[in-house]
Structures are given as structure tokens and as C-alpha cells.
Design a protein around this motif. Structure first.
Motif, mmCIF file in Angstrom:
data_model
loop_
_atom_site.group_PDB
_atom_site.id
_atom_site.type_symbol
_atom_site.label_atom_id
_atom_site.label_comp_id
_atom_site.label_asym_id
_atom_site.label_seq_id
_atom_site.Cartn_x
_atom_site.Cartn_y
_atom_site.Cartn_z
ATOM 1 N N ASP A 208 0.832 -1.202 0.000
ATOM 2 C CA ASP A 208 0.000 0.000 0.000
ATOM 3 C C ASP A 208 0.865 1.251 0.000
ATOM 4 N N GLY A 222 -4.720 7.118 5.622
ATOM 5 C CA GLY A 222 -5.218 5.755 5.813
ATOM 6 C C GLY A 222 -4.752 4.825 4.706
ATOM 7 N N ASN A 280 -2.276 -6.712 12.285
ATOM 8 C CA ASN A 280 -3.571 -6.073 12.484
ATOM 9 C C ASN A 280 -4.608 -7.184 12.471
ATOM 10 N N ARG A 282 -7.629 -7.423 11.318
ATOM 11 C CA ARG A 282 -8.699 -7.064 10.369
ATOM 12 C C ARG A 282 -8.084 -7.048 8.982
ATOM 13 N N GLY A 284 -7.020 -4.893 5.585
ATOM 14 C CA GLY A 284 -6.514 -3.528 5.379
ATOM 15 C C GLY A 284 -7.432 -2.739 4.449
ATOM 16 N N ASP A 285 -7.400 -1.444 4.595
ATOM 17 C CA ASP A 285 -8.132 -0.558 3.693
ATOM 18 C C ASP A 285 -7.100 0.446 3.184
ATOM 19 N N GLU A 287 -6.031 -2.179 1.002
ATOM 20 C CA GLU A 287 -5.487 -3.428 0.452
ATOM 21 C C GLU A 287 -6.595 -4.406 0.029
HETATM 22 N N1 GLY Z 1 -3.870 0.392 4.840
HETATM 23 C C1 GLY Z 1 -3.426 0.107 6.138
HETATM 24 C C2 GLY Z 1 -4.432 -0.365 7.085
HETATM 25 O O1 GLY Z 1 -5.561 -0.713 6.749
HETATM 26 O O2 GLY Z 1 -4.086 -0.428 8.253
#
Ligand code: GLY
Ligand code: AMP
Length: 412
Positions: A208, A222, A280, A282, A284-285, A287
Motif C-alpha cells: 500500500d 489511511g 492487524n 482485520r 486492510g483498507d 489493500e
Molecule cells: N492500509 C493500512 C491499514 O488498513 O491499516
């Protein structure tokens, strides 16, 4: 199956879109979703608090809830739904500690005998400073808050003064302990798995783009875009990724915190191998918006197997495509003074092998307007990354709203 996806961003749009392709599906809702998702044919329901979500699930006989954002995962939602016999794809709060405490994450990585940066734990400013004084600054040093800090809890410090300042600033903002960590040099990537507490399936890798411009010192966001898969990893790296998930899940289970849900490993490819930076708990956003369109397997089937502990011997199948995702943001993002409320124009029909995912949008006079920082994103699929990049940019250039900005260098 009747499914509820919880969340309202581009990640949840991509999850819901992928689930909507399942043959097992009988009903799908997104809570609260956003009007962009509605425009794309998904059903959104305006509930956000745990009691409202529970009531919706009971009234609509939801079989499975899939939690997207960290806030939902760290709330009481999973406990409440499961008490009411509604299956929930998310880690328990105990297992979610893997993201909420960097020290706990290090304990798991050490227990699992995986590569991670060496570190010391500082419980006072004096202790932090004494560790920093022993560092020669041939390479930088990393100062980290232990707990959640919305992406602001890490300082990579090139000299003694900035490291000392980071100890004071991070401990004032987030308290102790702090982790004083070896700086790893290499290329960053992320790897994703869907886990059932013991077994897992790989969902792919992605890279990302975190900064608002190509300048590596510009503001952190983000995420401004992503591509999948990461094409700089070898077969050995892929085996190492499998090993990272396998051993971490084993260690979490041994410690009485089996992990069920999406697991996201932040990795650094160094000369000495693949190191784990963090986990993490969860997806990714952004990704996810690059990952999920590449998956051929039925994500709902895999999700059900994950909550039932039946992922052993499962494998994800992928389309033979590379993907590139580019995010369009509001002018002013990521500051607090953004130019919002402008009408968004998107093509009536997206080009072949491209998808649009909505995030920070609202509805005004039957039009979509931008009401958040990250407004929407476009994913394109193609046989090569270069082709996918060109398609994604061709498509995002058709989107218009006042102040629209995107990075021009995603996946270059
Ligand atoms: N793009 C990084 C995240 O979702 O933490
Ligand atoms: P984290 O929240 O631990 O992933 O850290 C956020 C970002 O800081 C990572 O994505 C890396 O770019 C950087 N970072 C964290 N730890 C290290 C490290 N040990 N060495 C180099 N960079 C790091």
C-alpha cells in the motif's frame, strides 16, 4: 445464508461485493454501509450501535455477521451476537490484543520463533533515554507506543535528539511502556489470511501507499492505493508467509487466545529474510479492494468454514490477474479542513475488469457528495501490473468532484 457486513468504508464495500457473488447467499445487508454502495446495488441498513445491530440480525434471521473495522472488532458486538446464537467472523477481544498491544505481539512472535526487530521495553523516560544512548545511529532507531494510536504511535528516528524527543512525546500522548526497536531496512509488504483459530487460508499479498504524495516525508494517510500481489517476493518468501501465520496461530492458541477472523501481517523483506513488523486483526483498507477481486474462491464459504473451525485442507484459488487500486480523496485530506459536500460524478458503467468502491460519501438531492477524506477508489484487474495500473488510472480520471485528488504513482 443471510449475511450482514458491518462497516461503511471501501474495505466493507469490497467485502460485501465479493460475498454477493456467493452461490450460498440468500440475503446480504451492509450496516450502515453508504449511499455509494446502495447505488451499486447493495442493501444498506442504517444501524451502527450493538443493540440496533442485534435487533436487525434477529428480525432478519442473519446467519453470519462479518465485522470490517477495528472499532467494531474491539466493541462488544461479537460477544453480544454470539450470545444470541448469531455467528460472527471477527477475533475475540482477547485475540484482538495482538493489534492493541505491540508488546503482546512481540511476545507471540518470540514464542513462535519468528523474525521480528529486536526491542527493549521502556517503562520511564529515563529508561527510554538510557536505551537510546547505547545506540550508535548508523541506522535509525524506532520508538513505539505499546497501545493503539491511530497510526501515530511510531517514530523512526535518525538521530539522538529526535529519538529522545519521541520518547517524551509518545509517552505523554500514549503512556508507558514504549518499545525501543531496531530499525529494519528493506521493502514493506502486507500479507493476509483468513483464520479459524488453528488453520488458515492465504488471501494474498499487497503493497500500500501510505503518504499523501510520493514524498516519503509527506503526511500519513489511511492509504492512497495498493497493488496485489507483491511481485518482489520469492517462493521462499511465500513459504515464510505461510510459516508466519501457522506459527503465530499456534502460539495464540497455546496462550488461550485462538484467532478467528482476518489477520493482516505487516512485513519487511530484508537481506536476512521476512520480518514481522506488526499484526492487524482485520483486513486492510485499501489493500482489501486490491486483494478480494483477485480471489476466485467463494469468500462466504471460506468465512463460514472459518467460524466453524473447518479451514483445515482448504486452499484459496486466485484468478490469474494482477490488481491495482487507486483512491480518490477530498481536497485538504488528511488534515481536518477538507473541502466537502461536492457532487460526485462517476461513469454510469465501469469499464471491463474495473470496479468502483465507495467510502466517504453521502446522498444529497439524490446525488452522491463527498463527506469524508477517502471518498472512493477504483480497482482494475489485468494480466500485468502495468496494464492494471493504466486501466485503473483511465477509470479514475472519469470520476469528478470539486477538489478530487489522487496519487499518480500507485503501482509504478
Ligand atoms: N492500509 C493500512 C491499514 O488498513 O491499516
Ligand atoms: P507499525 O504500526 O508497527 O506497523 O509501524 C508503522 C510503520 O512504521 C510501519 O509500516 C513501518 O513503515 C514503520 N516501522 C515500524 N517498525 C519498524 C521497524 N522496526 N523498522 C523500520 N520501520 C518500522
Amino acid at each position: 445464508m443471510r449475511v450482514l457486513v458491518v462497516g461503511k468504508g471501501g474495505r466493507e464495500h469490497a467485502i460485501a461485493q465479493k460475498i454477493s457473488e456467493s452461490k450460498m447467499l440468500q440475503g446480504l445487508w451492509v450496516a450502515p454501509g453508504n449511499p455509494g454502495m446502495t447505488k451499486m446495488g447493495l442493501q444498506c441498513v442504517n444501524v451502527e450501535k450493538t443493540p440496533e445491530i442485534l435487533a436487525f440480525c434477529q428480525t432478519n434471521r442473519i446467519d453470519l455477521a462479518i465485522l470490517g473495522p477495528e472499532a467494531a472488532i474491539l466493541s462488544d458486538l461479537k460477544e453480544v451476537l454470539e450470545k444470541n446464537n448469531i455467528a460472527c467472523l471477527a477475533p475475540s477481544r482477547e485475540a484482538a490484543h495482538l493489534e492493541a498491544s505491540k508488546y503482546f505481539c512481540k511476545e507471540i512472535l518470540q514464542d513462535a520463533d519468528l523474525l521480528t526487530a529486536s526491542f527493549k521495553l521502556a517503562n520511564s523516560v529515563a529508561e527510554g533515554e538510557s536505551f537510546i544512548k547505547t545506540h550508535d545511529f548508523t541506522n535509525p532507531i524506532v520508538v513505539k507506543a505499546d497501545g493503539l494510536a491511530a497510526g501515530k504511535g511510531v517514530a523512526v528516528c535518525k538521530d539522538m535528539n529526535s529519538a529522545m524527543a519521541a520518547v517524551t512525546e509518545l509517552s505523554t500522548a500514549y503512556g508507558f511502556p514504549l518499545l525501543i526497536e531496531e530499525c529494519l531496512i528493506g521493502r514493506e509488504l502486507s500479507a493476509f489470511a483468513l483464520c479459524d483459530g488453528e488453520d488458515f487460508v492465504i488471501l494474498g499479498t499487497a503493497c500500500d501507499y501510505k503518504r499523501i504524495t510520493p514524498d516519503p516525508f509527506s503526511a500519513n494517510t489511511g492509504g492512497m492505493g495498493a497493488f496485489s500481489p507483491c511481485d518482489f517476493i520469492s517462493h521462499e518468501d511465500e513459504a515464510a508467509i505461510e510459516d508466519i501465520f501457522k506459527k503465530s496461530l499456534k502460539s495464540l492458541k497455546r496462550k488461550g487466545k485462538p484467532f478467528v477472523g482476518f489477520l493482516f501481517a505487516g512485513l519487511m523483506k530484508t537481506d536476512k529474510g521476512l520480518y514481522v513488523l506488526e499484526f492487524n486483526v482485520r483486513l486492510g483498507d485499501p489493500e482489501t479492494q486490491a486483494l478480494l477481486p483477485r480471489i476466485k474462491s467463494d469468500l462466504l464459504d471460506l468465512s463460514v468454514k472459518a467460524v466453524q473451525g473447518r479451514l483445515q485442507k482448504q486452499k484459496t484459488e486466485f484468478h490469474d490477474y494482477r490488481s491495482v487500486h487507486v483512491v480518490a480523496v477530498s481536497s485538504g485530506y488528511p488534515s481536518n479542513t477538507m473541502d466537502l459536500g461536492h457532487t460526485i460524478q462517476v461513469p454510469a458503467k465501469t469499464a471491463e475488469d474495473t470496479r468502483i468502491y465507495f467510502a466517504g460519501v453521502s446522498s444529497k438531492n439524490e446525488c452522491l457528495v463527498n463527506t469524508g477524506g477517502r471518498v472512493l477508489g477504483v480497482t482494475a484487474l489485468a494480466k500485468t501490473r502495468d496494464e492494471a495500473r493504466q486501466k485503473a488510472y483511465q477509470e479514475i480520471r472519469k470520476v469528478q468532484f470539486q477538489g478530487l485528488y489522487f496519487r499518480e504513482d500507485i503501482a509504478q
